[in-house]
Scaffold this motif. Sequence first.
Motif, PDB file in Angstrom:
ATOM      1  N   ASP A  33       0.833  -1.214   0.000  1.00  0.00           N
ATOM      2  CA  ASP A  33       0.000   0.000   0.000  1.00  0.00           C
ATOM      3  C   ASP A  33       0.868   1.265   0.000  1.00  0.00           C
ATOM      4  O   ASP A  33       0.576   2.239  -0.685  1.00  0.00           O
ATOM      5  CB  ASP A  33      -0.920   0.025   1.227  1.00  0.00           C
ATOM      6  N   THR A  77       0.797  -6.924   2.443  1.00  0.00           N
ATOM      7  CA  THR A  77      -0.104  -6.671   1.315  1.00  0.00           C
ATOM      8  C   THR A  77      -1.361  -5.962   1.812  1.00  0.00           C
ATOM      9  O   THR A  77      -1.615  -5.902   3.014  1.00  0.00           O
ATOM     10  CB  THR A  77      -0.514  -8.007   0.662  1.00  0.00           C
ATOM     11  N   LEU A 118     -12.706   1.018   2.185  1.00  0.00           N
ATOM     12  CA  LEU A 118     -13.695  -0.074   2.199  1.00  0.00           C
ATOM     13  C   LEU A 118     -14.237  -0.348   3.599  1.00  0.00           C
ATOM     14  O   LEU A 118     -15.074  -1.222   3.777  1.00  0.00           O
ATOM     15  CB  LEU A 118     -13.088  -1.347   1.602  1.00  0.00           C
TER      16      LEU A 118
HETATM   17  C1  S3P Z   1      -8.103  -2.925   1.155  1.00  0.00           C
HETATM   18  C2  S3P Z   1      -7.272  -2.933   2.254  1.00  0.00           C
HETATM   19  C3  S3P Z   1      -6.324  -1.853   2.512  1.00  0.00           C
HETATM   20  C4  S3P Z   1      -5.926  -1.141   1.225  1.00  0.00           C
HETATM   21  C5  S3P Z   1      -7.152  -0.705   0.489  1.00  0.00           C
HETATM   22  C6  S3P Z   1      -8.051  -1.882   0.107  1.00  0.00           C
HETATM   23  C7  S3P Z   1      -9.056  -4.059   0.996  1.00  0.00           C
HETATM   24  O1  S3P Z   1      -5.131  -2.387   3.136  1.00  0.00           O
HETATM   25  O2  S3P Z   1      -5.149  -1.967   0.395  1.00  0.00           O
HETATM   26  O3  S3P Z   1      -7.847   0.201   1.294  1.00  0.00           O
HETATM   27  O4  S3P Z   1      -9.605  -4.225  -0.115  1.00  0.00           O
HETATM   28  O5  S3P Z   1      -9.261  -4.800   1.976  1.00  0.00           O
HETATM   29  P1  S3P Z   1      -5.128  -2.955   4.651  1.00  0.00           P
HETATM   30  O6  S3P Z   1      -5.530  -4.389   4.580  1.00  0.00           O
HETATM   31  O7  S3P Z   1      -3.707  -2.789   5.078  1.00  0.00           O
HETATM   32  O8  S3P Z   1      -6.064  -2.125   5.444  1.00  0.00           O
END
Ligand code: S3P
Length: 165
Positions: A33, A77, A118
Amino acid sequence: MKNIYLIGFMGCGKTTLASTLAKSLQREWIDLDERIVCQEQMPIAHIFEQKGEAYFRQVEAALLQEISCTSGKIISTGGGIVGDKRNQDSLKKGICIYLDWPFEELYTRIADDATRPLAKSYDQLKALYETRKPLYEASCTLHVNCTGQTPYHLKHYLIETLALK
Ligand code: S3P
């Protein structure tokens, strides 16, 4: 030396554990991220708002594909990484660790977090959790039940279980 990927739902502690594990093993840590934020020059929430989730997923998949051609790194991830078949293939090239927490515990950590686009209503998040759980299970090399564990304990558990030292 294979890459090690930490996967799991939002709030499961992927970033914290990946950074501390990398430090202990003196390996490079990559937060996917953070890489996306750097590359796009805007926070995740803005990418979702201004460019849409599909764009975010494209960037995420391309970066993961690039990283999966390297070795020896510890990678945290995003929670949605397992939703894309291309990513599942990229993850299979490394060691993939699923940090499994009960939904109620995760919800207390992510509810109302404006940085997570989300993280919406309880029901929406619960549905997303239920959809993704089997994908995390199918994508992982090691399934870790994290209930009651601290990052410190989890780090030592992983080092021992994967014979990383
Ligand atoms: C997401 C999780 C987020 C980030 C984005 C989408 C998801 O990362 O990649 O907001 O689809 O679950 P984290 O799991 O570190 O919060």
